[in-house]
Design a protein around this motif. Structure first.
Motif, short mmCIF file in Angstrom:
data_model
loop_
_atom_site.label_atom_id
_atom_site.label_comp_id
_atom_site.label_asym_id
_atom_site.label_seq_id
_atom_site.Cartn_x
_atom_site.Cartn_y
_atom_site.Cartn_z
N VAL A 61 7.27 7.79 -9.43
CA VAL A 61 6.08 8.11 -8.66
C VAL A 61 6.48 7.96 -7.20
O VAL A 61 7.04 6.93 -6.81
CB VAL A 61 4.92 7.14 -8.98
N VAL A 64 -0.99 14.08 -8.79
CA VAL A 64 -2.10 13.26 -9.28
C VAL A 64 -3.23 13.40 -8.27
O VAL A 64 -3.04 13.13 -7.08
CB VAL A 64 -1.69 11.77 -9.38
N GLY A 109 -7.26 12.45 -7.51
CA GLY A 109 -8.46 11.70 -7.89
C GLY A 109 -9.67 12.18 -7.12
O GLY A 109 -10.33 13.16 -7.50
O1 LIG Z 1 0.79 5.41 -9.91
C1 LIG Z 1 -0.12 6.08 -9.39
O2 LIG Z 1 -0.77 6.87 -10.05
C2 LIG Z 1 -0.31 5.99 -7.92
C3 LIG Z 1 0.81 5.64 -7.19
C4 LIG Z 1 0.81 5.76 -5.79
O3 LIG Z 1 1.81 5.52 -5.11
N1 LIG Z 1 -0.35 6.17 -5.18
C5 LIG Z 1 -1.49 6.47 -5.89
O4 LIG Z 1 -2.48 6.85 -5.26
N2 LIG Z 1 -1.51 6.33 -7.25
C6 LIG Z 1 -2.74 6.60 -8.02
O5 LIG Z 1 -3.13 7.95 -7.82
C7 LIG Z 1 -4.57 8.07 -7.67
C8 LIG Z 1 -4.86 8.72 -6.34
O6 LIG Z 1 -6.23 8.85 -6.17
P1 LIG Z 1 -6.88 9.66 -4.97
O7 LIG Z 1 -6.36 9.08 -3.68
O8 LIG Z 1 -8.35 9.44 -5.15
O9 LIG Z 1 -6.45 11.11 -5.15
C9 LIG Z 1 -5.13 6.66 -7.83
O10 LIG Z 1 -5.60 6.54 -9.16
C10 LIG Z 1 -3.95 5.74 -7.59
O11 LIG Z 1 -4.03 4.58 -8.40
#
Ligand SMILES: O=C(O)c1cc(=O)[nH]c(=O)n1[C@@H]1O[C@H](COP(=O)(O)O)[C@@H](O)[C@H]1O
Length: 235
Positions: free
Chosen positions: A158, A210, A212
């Motif tokens: 990640v 990813v 959210g």
């Molecule tokens: O491992 C993860 O999914 C993760 C790693 C990282 O470095 N940054 C990160 O934002 N995430 C996850 O990715 C998602 C991002 O969410 P949003 O910022 O709402 O798009 C969240 O659920 C975080 O927990």
């Protein structure tokens, strides 16, 4: 490598999750993180699997090797598609994670992909140097952590999409890059520091993005998901 948009189901509970999921007709790739898993436990995974969605279970394990191995053994039984750890747990911990997954995966099934968080997308280079006390550039730190991850036998990392190109150049296209911190140019960045648009993530070669809040807080989550999907996959 099947590229995909993974929707982060950062919801309080089952009811909120169901209300969101019920809006979609297609099969999705979703991420269950700490908030939802700690509230609902394995039954949320069972529900999403029954609905035919692929699942990234994002619990970011980071503990001594023995504990991580035993925990992964249990997670492997849930039948999810991908899990993760923190690369800062070091090579022995990451090796133990894979051993646990192999031991816990029921016979005849594939073990979940295992990826390691290098530096959170909510961390800037300045924060990393001043508060985690890593005296390196952020891209070099991500690259080093990625090399340790590969050495430990994991499937990828990640990171931010900003680091993807170099990771694929140095560690190969098969080494998975899963990249959160995705926003449309007009979105608020919230707590994220290393932020990239879906189109740019595609250009830089991310395998998974990813997403959210850009989707879950949109006026029309289904349309927004479909738009981001098109932008990322170049359809
Ligand atoms: O491992 C993860 O999914 C993760 C790693 C990282 O470095 N940054 C990160 O934002 N995430 C996850 O990715 C998602 C991002 O969410 P949003 O910022 O709402 O798009 C969240 O659920 C975080 O927990």
């Amino acid at each position: 490598m099947n590229k995909a948009v993974i929707i982060a189901l950062d919801f309080k509970n089952f009811e909120e999750t169901k209300a969101f999921i019920d809006q979609f007709e297609e099969s999705l790739y979703v991420k269950v993180g700490m908030e939802l898993f700690y509230a609902e436990g394995p039954q949320i995974i069972k529900y999403l699997k029954e609905k035919n969605h692929k699942i990234f279970l994002d619990l970011k394990l980071h503990d001594i090797p023995n504990t991580v191995k035993s925990a992964m053994k249990n997670l492997a039984r849930l039948g999810v598609d991908m899990v993760n750890v923190h690369a800062a747990g070091t090579i022995p911990m990451m090796k133990a994670a894979v051993e646990g997954l192999i031991e816990g995966t029921p016979e005849g099934e594939n073990r979940p992909l295992c990826i390691a968080v290098t530096q959170l997308t909510s961390t800037s280079e300045e924060m990393m140097q001043e508060q985690i006390l890593i005296n390196e550039t952020l891209p070099n730190t991500v690259l080093k952590y990625a090399q340790f991850t590969k050495e430990a036998g994991l499937d990828g990392i990640v990171c931010s999409a900003l680091e993807t190109k170099e990771i694929h150049e140095k560690l190969g296209l098969d080494f998975v890059t899963c990249t959160p911190g995705i926003r449309q140019a007009s979105d608020s960045v919230d707590d994220q520091k290393r932020v990239v648009t879906p189109e740019k993530a595609r250009e830089l070669g991310s395998d998974y993005i990813v997403v959210g809040r850009s989707i879950t807080r949109a006026q029309n989550p289904v349309e927004t998901y479909q738009l981001i999907n098109k932008q990322f996959l170049g359809l």
